[in-house]
Write an enzyme that holds these catalytic residues in place. Structure first.
Site, mmCIF file in Angstrom:
data_model
loop_
_atom_site.group_PDB
_atom_site.id
_atom_site.type_symbol
_atom_site.label_atom_id
_atom_site.label_comp_id
_atom_site.label_asym_id
_atom_site.label_seq_id
_atom_site.Cartn_x
_atom_site.Cartn_y
_atom_site.Cartn_z
ATOM 1 N N CYS A 173 0.803 -1.212 0.000
ATOM 2 C CA CYS A 173 0.000 0.000 0.000
ATOM 3 C C CYS A 173 0.845 1.276 0.000
ATOM 4 C CB CYS A 173 -0.944 0.002 1.206
ATOM 5 S SG CYS A 173 -0.094 0.160 2.799
ATOM 6 N N ALA A 189 3.064 1.818 2.898
ATOM 7 C CA ALA A 189 4.299 1.029 2.799
ATOM 8 C C ALA A 189 5.314 1.732 1.902
ATOM 9 C CB ALA A 189 4.000 -0.368 2.263
ATOM 10 N N ARG A 246 12.846 -4.377 6.565
ATOM 11 C CA ARG A 246 13.317 -4.201 5.180
ATOM 12 C C ARG A 246 14.830 -4.292 4.972
ATOM 13 N NH1 ARG A 246 10.765 -2.495 1.009
ATOM 14 N NH2 ARG A 246 12.426 -1.075 0.500
ATOM 15 N N HIS A 255 5.435 6.582 -2.594
ATOM 16 C CA HIS A 255 6.725 7.172 -2.937
ATOM 17 C C HIS A 255 6.533 8.646 -3.287
ATOM 18 C CE1 HIS A 255 7.542 2.876 -4.583
ATOM 19 N NE2 HIS A 255 7.829 2.934 -3.300
HETATM 20 S S1 SF4 Z 1 -1.280 -1.459 6.093
HETATM 21 FE FE1 SF4 Z 1 -2.244 0.279 7.062
HETATM 22 S S2 SF4 Z 1 -2.010 1.960 5.652
HETATM 23 FE FE2 SF4 Z 1 -1.601 0.056 4.514
HETATM 24 S S3 SF4 Z 1 -3.553 -0.541 3.575
HETATM 25 FE FE3 SF4 Z 1 -3.449 -1.500 5.582
HETATM 26 S S4 SF4 Z 1 -4.415 -0.045 6.935
HETATM 27 FE FE4 SF4 Z 1 -3.951 1.022 5.131
#
Ligand code: SF4
Ligand code: SF4
Lengths: 458, 551
Positions: B71, B74, B105, B204
């Protein structure tokens, strides 16, 4: 120093969590769902959560962890995720063909308020659920509870969706193993088999998350509890739930729904808790405990009596999930170790009271806090050093900074193997735990001993 | 199946018709999905004018497909800001998002001992609870920032919004503005909710915007050094940036800032004083380079330190930019010093790897860059694709003017940037630029992955688990490269799998020493005996001998 900014002085924090000793609900739900045979977990939300949960489980098990996601974008976040989920269900059954799709929500779909059963009905009406296939669901908002709550909720969903009573009681016991490793689930099955007690164990991730290398990848491997077996749980004569947090919602649901009486026990870690588990099985199934199991108990005890001097009075700091910590603390206390700092991110008042009760005869002050984080644990250790740390991989930073041996136990273990193959439950699991504890303590003694008192025989 | 000319792929493989493979990948999926995937699965070809076919990229992930993608959060918190050691990065949201992006990471960082700041080992979260979702989380966020400040007195605190934060409407930016004023340190926020955009890529962009708005340009101190550059899009996984650092130092090139491997806040603040921006990962960071060029007059070039030849080429390109014979000579000396060892190992390993097949499905630049390293040991990339790249990363930047901006991309703010009235200083005059370009020097250019791949290879964007499995069955490659989620399904099918996000436990793979590491790693993986034990003796020869040993 890796955690160089952690001060010794403790000031209470109200808003900032640092180095959590817990994570969020959906990963527990995903883990539990993997314990259903031929089931694809599905994360209803944006795709990041699913990617994170799969990655973390993969790092912990070094095994394929498959799950799908509704891949919300901004539009779905505003208008709801119905179209995404219906399409996902269609794609999953068409392409991957599992028997079950186990949907859990994320913070996003919870905040929006998507109604999963309604969407599933829509998918069914649209002909997207082939006959004989199932879509089950559970709500797992991560701003409530923890990964253990998610596990408990998904396990309860198995009851809600599948358990049936036909009116005929079967000579069979349901066991809910709690949020433990596939190896532990296997061990619980082995103990029941030794005792000759027919059981249904659910969820069951053995042979799913510890499968052999064969050169042939199967998305849905042999392991996992079948839908048929889940349906049959409603006819069993009793349920034993191991670990209050992880197992009691499902056990109680079975009682309410199908009138299957339940008993909630601690996780069978260490000989006392294992004794209670075995004794409950014995009484419920009205059988005798076989000699072979008594022998296993005796071997565990033999290590304790042989090596008592290495355990006695050693101070231990623990972090992990409440169910595990309760049983583990009892085990450590029972062999005269002193658990002096205990944190969990997972629980509240009951946990503290239980730990106080278990440690009341420990001749040393005991710090316990729930919910709390590993930053606090580290601060406690700076104020009152310990001989041993027990907990997940993140403790290795404290272990290195403070030069304390660490036994990896709990979730997640990202940097060692073994937990998926070798149990820590039951008498044999207890033996493995003691072996690890002794290795850690004795390696340290060997490392630190002055030359003149370096021991050959220990 | 139609035969592809053998030279284009590999003399050792059965010729496989890529069109038939594509059909096979699409056969089982619902029609609507097949239509979309057909655009993202492309049989590569190279027209005479170097044009490659169009590929569908940076479009929505199909629900239920089992994607590799993550996402926006991330991409922002994990990828770009994750490697920064001296900013306290607070995740504003429920506990999970912060927990999963905690140290996973392999970005290495070297803080000064003993006192230098390093918060990378910590996970900071507001751990929102139900009441925060219902009544709003701003109060808790404010308190969390205060607590972080009281505990650590950092230079800067940043805040990352997760999905629910956007929905409940917490105004993180006004909270951080307030706290910045109150605490007198830099405090800023990223609205990087996971649902924005279609992948990490949006994150990004948001991270780039934030760095540029809140940090770049805060410190005008000009450092010593004749040739000053920034390295963009290098995250120091497995120590890559350390190796690049070593090489640049040997060449006498000063690294002002790395975005963001082994970086510090002060480097970002000072980065606008460099004279050249060099871009490793085009996808994740070209925005900052573009904005710095507009605002400060720093040109950017695409470079690549993955591959020994590529590293040499990169050094020469940087030297040519400065047009200084001394530097050009120094760079040649370094290359001449480093290459013999590389060639020795490369040739030895090539003899064992020649002609073997590789597949790379990862990220937004590595699926391209790592083809260089495989080629150096004679391995062929039969199929490759990105997880979250855009068309320009596949086809080259010349497609940029024709890119359609869809609803999802429009969500991500494009900053309006103007030349800085005081600090805009073109590093090269217009005439110099023109002259250099005429001589073949290429500024702000990236040809993308496809032009460098053979005709008949398959280029697949956002590959699914299903497609991965089919490809493995059809081509039986010697090695497959992707990320942690793909790793063990590949290995369970008896094929070694190399992670190219985290490098498993390896690295560095950048630069000259890195190339040697990578050759050895691939040699270990594709030539090991361990893959020959999959069948037990009785599985290979199940017939029973009717004899006892004692007979
Ligand atoms: S990890 Fe957190 S920010 Fe990413 S999609 Fe899930 S809820 Fe949303
Ligand atoms: S948004 Fe919620 S469900 Fe997703 S990772 Fe974060 S805490 Fe977990």
């Amino acid at each position: 120093m890796l955690l160089r900014h952690t001060p010794k002085e403790i000031n209470p924090r109200k808003a900032l969590t640092i180095n959590p000793a817990k994570t969020c609900q959906p990963i527990g739900a995903m883990y539990a769902a993997l314990g259903i045979h031929s089931c694809l977990p599905h994360s209803h939300g944006s795709q990041g959560c699913c990617a994170y949960h799969r990655s973390t489980l993969t790092r912990h098990y070094k095994e394929p962890v498959m799950a799908a996601t509704s891949s919300f974008t901004e539009g779905a976040s505003v208008f709801g995720g119905q179209a995404n989920l219906v399409q996902a269900i269609d794609n999953i059954f068409t392409i991957y063909d599992p028997d079950v799709i186990a949907v859990h929500t994320t913070c996003l779909s919870e905040t929006i308020g998507d109604d999963i059963p309604q969407i599933a009905r829509k998918a069914e009406a649209d002909g997207k659920i082939p006959s004989g296939k199932f879509v089950i669901h559970v709500n797992t908002p991560s701003y409530v509870g923890t990964h253990v709550t998610g596990f408990a909720n998904m396990t309860k969903a198995m009851v809600d969706y599948f358990a049936k009573s036909t009116g005929t009681r079967a000579n069979r016991i349901n066991i809910i193993p709690g949020y433990v490793e596939p190896s532990d689930m296997e061990e619980i099955k082995r103990i029941a088999e030794m005792m000759g007690v027919p059981i249904v164990l659910f969820p069951d991730t053995s042979n799913v998350l510890n499968r052999p290398q064969t050169g042939k990848y199967e998305m849905f491997p042999k392991g996992g509890v079948t839908v048929e077996a889940l349906m049959s749980t409603g006819d069993s004569m009793a349920t034993i739930g191991l670990g209050r947090m992880a197992s009691s919602p499902a056990a109680r649901a079975l009682d309410t729904k199908c009138k299957v009486p339940c008993e909630i026990l601690d996780l069978p870690i260490g000989f006392k808790a294992t004794d209670r588990f075995v004794d409950t099985l014995r009484k419920t199934a009205a059988i005798n405990v076989p000699d072979a199991l008594n022998e296993e108990r005796g071997r565990l005890l033999d290590i304790v009596t042989d090596m008592h001097q290495y355990f006695y009075g050693r101070k231990v700091a623990l972090a992990g999930d409440a169910d595990q910590l309760i049983a583990l603390t009892e085990f450590l206390v029972s062999i005269d170790m002193w658990p002096v700092h205990i944190v969990t991110g997972t629980a509240g008042k009951d946990f503290e009271a239980r730990i106080r009760e278990i440690t009341r005869n420990v001749p040393h002050p005991v710090n316990v806090s729930a919910p709390a984080d590993m930053f606090l644990l580290h601060q406690w250790i700076k104020n009152e050093p310990v001989d041993l740390l027990i907990g997940n991989t993140y403790l290795k930073y404290i272990a290195r900074d403070e030069d304390i041996p660490l036994v990896r136990f709990g979730f997640p273990i990202l940097d060692r193997v073994g937990h998926s193959y070798f149990p820590t439950v039951g008498y044999r699991g207890g033996m493995r735990l003691l072996e690890k504890i002794l290795d850690a303590l004795m390696d340290r003694q060997d490392r630190d001993a002055p030359e003149e008192s370096f021991e050959l025989v220990m | 199946m139609k035969v592809v000319s053998k030279e284009t792929i590999s003399p050792e493989v059965e010729p496989i018709d890529p069109a038939a493979v594509k059909q096979e990948l699409l056969r089982k999926v619902p029609t609507k999905v097949a239509r979309k995937r057909a655009k993202q699965i492309v049989i590569n070809s190279l027209a005479e004018n170097q044009d490659v076919p169009e590929i569908g990229a940076n479009t929505r992930t199909i629900p239920g497909i089992i994607t590799q993608r993550g996402c926006t959060y991330a991409g922002c918190k994990g990828v770009v800001l994750g490697p920064t050691r001296d900013i306290v990065n607070i995740t504003h949201g429920p506990i999970g998002c912060g927990f999963y992006s905690w140290l996973t990471r392999r970005n290495q960082t070297r803080a000064q001992e003993p006192a230098g700041e390093n918060f990378m080992t910590y996970c900071f979260s507001t751990d929102m609870q139900e009441e925060d979702i219902v009544f709003g989380g701003e109060k808790k966020l404010r308190a969390a920032i205060q607590e972080a400040y009281d505990l650590f007195k950092p230079k800067a605190i940043s805040v990352f919004s997760t999905c629910p934060v956007g929905l409940i409407g917490d105004d993180v930016h006004s909270v951080t503005r307030e706290m910045k004023e109150q605490l007198g340190i830099n405090v800023f926020a990223f609205s990087c909710e996971g649902y924005k955009g279609v992948s990490q890529s949006a994150g990004h962009h948001i991270a780039n915007n934030g760095l540029f708005t809140h940090i770049v340009g805060l410190d005008d101190t000009v450092q010593e050094g004749k040739y000053k550059i920034n390295l963009l899009g290098e995250y120091n996984i497995g120590g890559d940036a350390f190796e690049i650092d070593r090489i640049l130092k040997d060449c006498g090139i000063t690294l002002v800032a790395t975005f963001s491997g082994n970086s510090s806040y002060d480097q970002f603040a000072n980065s606008h004083t460099a004279d050249l921006n060099t871009i490793m990962c085009h996808r994740s960071i070209n925005y900052v380079a573009e904005m710095m060029e507009t605002k400060f007059g720093i040109p950017w070039i695409k470079i690549n330190f993955i591959g020994a030849e590529a590293s040499a080429k990169t050094l020469r390109k940087i030297a040519n930019y400065f047009e200084d014979p001394e530097l050009i000579e120094r760079v040649e000396e370094v290359i001449a010093r480093e290459m013999p060892e590389v060639i020795k190992v490369r040739d030895e390993i090539r003899a064992r790897c020649q002609g073997k097949l590789a597949m790379l499905f990862v990220g937004g630049s590595r699926a391209h860059h790592y083809q260089e390293l495989f080629a150096e040991i004679g391995m062929k990339t039969i199929s490759a694709g990105y997880e979250f790249a855009h068309r320009d990363d596949y086809e080259g930047r010349h497609v940029l003017p024709n890119l359609k901006v869809d609803a999802d991309s429009r969500n991500i703010e494009e900053l309006e940037v103007h030349p800085d009235p005081e600090r805009y200083r073109p590093r090269k005059s217009a005439e110099d630029l023109a002259r250099m370009q005429e001589n073949g020097f290429r500024f702000k250019d990236y040809d993308g992955m496809m032009r460098e791949m053979a005709a008949g290879t398959l280029v697949i964007d956002d590959i699914s688990q299903y497609e991965t499995e089919r490809l493995l069955e059809i081509y039986k490659p010697a090695i497959f490269c992707a990320g942690i989620k793909e790793k063990f399904a590949v290995q369970k099918s008896g094929i070694p799998m190399k992670q190219l996000h985290s490098y498993d436990s390896g690295g560095p793979y950048a630069g000259f020493k890195g190339a040697i590491n990578f050759y050895r790693e691939i040699d270990r993986m594709v030539n090991s005996q361990i893959w020959t034990y999959l069948k037990a003796p009785w599985q290979e020869n199940p017939e029973l001998a009717a004899k006892y040993a004692c007979d």
